[in-house]
Write an enzyme that holds these catalytic residues in place. Structure first.
Site, PDB file in Angstrom:
ATOM      1  CG  ASP A 145      16.737  35.165 -12.871  1.00  0.00           C
ATOM      2  OD1 ASP A 145      17.883  35.271 -13.354  1.00  0.00           O
ATOM      3  OD2 ASP A 145      16.527  34.961 -11.656  1.00  0.00           O
TER       4      ASP A 145
ATOM      5  CE  LYS B 282      24.566  31.737 -10.053  1.00  0.00           C
ATOM      6  NZ  LYS B 282      23.133  31.605  -9.915  1.00  0.00           N
TER       7      LYS B 282
ATOM      8  CG  PHE C 282      17.540  29.829  -6.800  1.00  0.00           C
ATOM      9  CD1 PHE C 282      17.523  29.576  -5.433  1.00  0.00           C
ATOM     10  CD2 PHE C 282      18.566  30.618  -7.304  1.00  0.00           C
ATOM     11  CE1 PHE C 282      18.507  30.094  -4.591  1.00  0.00           C
ATOM     12  CE2 PHE C 282      19.560  31.135  -6.474  1.00  0.00           C
ATOM     13  CZ  PHE C 282      19.523  30.863  -5.119  1.00  0.00           C
TER      14      PHE C 282
HETATM   15  C1  PLP Z   1      22.275  32.313  -8.903  1.00  0.00           C
HETATM   16  C2  PLP Z   1      20.979  32.876  -9.348  1.00  0.00           C
HETATM   17  C3  PLP Z   1      20.463  34.074  -8.822  1.00  0.00           C
HETATM   18  C4  PLP Z   1      21.137  34.802  -7.675  1.00  0.00           C
HETATM   19  O1  PLP Z   1      22.421  35.225  -7.979  1.00  0.00           O
HETATM   20  P1  PLP Z   1      23.432  35.597  -6.771  1.00  0.00           P
HETATM   21  O2  PLP Z   1      24.613  36.188  -7.474  1.00  0.00           O
HETATM   22  O3  PLP Z   1      23.740  34.341  -6.038  1.00  0.00           O
HETATM   23  O4  PLP Z   1      22.725  36.586  -5.909  1.00  0.00           O
HETATM   24  C5  PLP Z   1      19.291  34.576  -9.344  1.00  0.00           C
HETATM   25  N1  PLP Z   1      18.639  33.924 -10.324  1.00  0.00           N
HETATM   26  C6  PLP Z   1      19.079  32.774 -10.845  1.00  0.00           C
HETATM   27  C7  PLP Z   1      18.312  32.117 -11.939  1.00  0.00           C
HETATM   28  C8  PLP Z   1      20.262  32.194 -10.371  1.00  0.00           C
HETATM   29  O5  PLP Z   1      20.681  31.038 -10.871  1.00  0.00           O
END
Ligand code: PLP
Length: 424
Positions: free
Chosen positions: A229, A258, A144
């Protein structure tokens, strides 16, 4: 809407006028402070979700709110057409905590991932010498990385993709945690591996020990960028500043989001050293709001709070406590809870789908004063603010225990277990 209570009327309005792209748990949040949330009826909840890790500092941390207020007396949005007084200090602090020489600020996690993809491709062409248009990025099954049309194109989740094609070329899948699968997927055109250190949305999947060390060695040997990520995993969530530290490695680039917004604003960043970041020159990439004065002031104060309040070390200790307590519950509702896994204050509780759905338990938890969120059909995710107290952990786990035991009993699972015990 005259016979509705406040909860029903707020839900009805969102449902009537909003796009139907979410199915929220039926709680209408009115206000929150630190780890507690209150709904419009005045009912209190323990926040065991913290907006998918965005509220790691707790809701409305007083120091962060004060920093926002101070900046709101000065200037909020200027665009990157000019310099400001808060972005430089944020970038310097990011460099100090991540160890990377430079950072490129964006707003959402998905935008920072898009930045990583563009950077990897340009690096692949200009530095590694892959013909432009042939660069490939390896991504994990079950990944994700956000919701843009490029990113969902390499999701393996049908619901995220269906009907949204055509998709962007240049991504190749491998099995998460499996080096052989990475070797098999790679070609001379591979410029990067984009990977989560723990797969959050996939159900809090922790890779086998040693995997990231092997991946690091393989990336170095093959001149492939390792892009980590940590939008959800980073900034203390796993009990270290960054999850890659658990394996003693360093990626070539890091994606943050986040919790970088400290629970107030969307703030994200792509971090790397000169040799990678130098592919970005003026006009090559940007964002109108990325790194705005208010966002930078908030993110900077958020990083200071993490450091000065020792929240990362606290997360390791409290995470171990939460994990132990959830394992105790698991032992008592055995077929219902199949597994408890995770790291730091980021724990997935895997529910046996033959018994019930994670969503069923999430709704029962909410009705009893605990906010959590399911991912897929079987996993309940617990990821409270890093500021949570042992007392609130106990309150949440005791409620989970009671809800799980009641459900276990209603489903007759305790009888079945006793019968098995008798037969054995
Ligand atoms: C939430 C998330 C994203 C995307 O972040 P948004 O602020 O919702 O665009 C990307 N990578 C990971 C691992 C995430 O948990």
């Amino acid at each position: 809407m005259c016979n509705m209570n406040a909860t029903e009327s707020h839900i009805a309005r969102e449902a009537r006028f909003g796009a139907r792209n979410y199915a929220p748990v039926p709680v209408v949040v009115d206000h929150a402070r630190d780890c507690l949330v209150w709904d419009v009826e005045g009912r209190e909840y323990v926040d065991m979700m913290s907006a998918y890790s965005s509220v790691s500092h707790g809701h409305l941390h007083p120091r962060i709110v004060a920093a926002a207020h101070r900046q709101l007396e000065k200037v909020a949005v200027t665009s990157r057409a000019y310099y400001g007084t808060t972005l430089g200090p944020l970038l310097e602090k990011l460099s100090e905590v991540t160890g990377f020489q430079r950072a490129l600020p964006m707003n959402t996690g998905a935008e920072a991932v898009e930045t990583a993809i563009k950077c990897a491709r340009r690096w692949g062409h200009r530095v590694k010498g892959i013909p432009d248009g042939r660069q490939r990025i390896l991504v994990a099954r079950g990944n994700f990385h956000g919701r843009t049309s490029t990113i969902i194109g390499f999701s393996s989740e049908e619901a995220y993709r269906s009907g949204f094609g055509p998709f962007c070329d240049g991504f190749q899948h491998f099995d998460y945690g499996d080096m052989a699968s990475i070797r098999a997927a790679a070609t001379p055109d591979t410029c990067a591996v984009l990977i989560e250190p723990i797969q959050g949305e996939a159900g809090v999947i922790v890779p086998p020990p040693g995997f990231f060390r092997e991946l690091r060695e393989w990336c170095t040997a093959n001149d492939v960028l390792l892009i980590d990520d940590e939008v959800q995993a980073g900034l203390g969530r796993t009990g270290k500043w960054f999850a890659f530290e658990h394996e003693g490695i360093r990626p070539d680039a890091l994606v943050l989001g986040k919790a970088l917004g400290a629970g107030l604003l969307p703030v994200s960043a792509f971090c790397a050293d000169d040799r990678v970041m130098d592919v970005f020159l003026p006009n090559s990439h940007g964002s109108t709001f990325g790194g705005n004065a208010l966002a930078a002031a908030v993110a900077l104060e958020g990083l200071r709070v993490l450091e000065e309040e020792g929240l990362v070390a606290q997360c390791a200790e409290k995470g171990a406590y939460l994990f132990r307590r959830l394992r105790e519950v698991q032992a008592q509702v055995q077929p219902l809870v199949r597994d408890v896994r995770g790291r730091g204050l980021w724990i997935g509780v895997d529910i046996d789908p033959a018994a019930t759905s994670a969503r069923d338990l999430v709704e029962r938890l909410a009705a009893n004063g605990v906010l959590s969120k399911e991912t897929h059909d079987t996993v309940i995710r617990f990821a409270p603010p890093l500021t949570i107290s042992h007392e609130l952990i106990d309150r949440a786990v005791d409620i989970f225990h009671r809800v799980a035991r009641e459900r276990h009993h209603e489903l007759g699972l305790d009888r079945r277990r006793n019968q098995r015990a008798i037969i054995a």
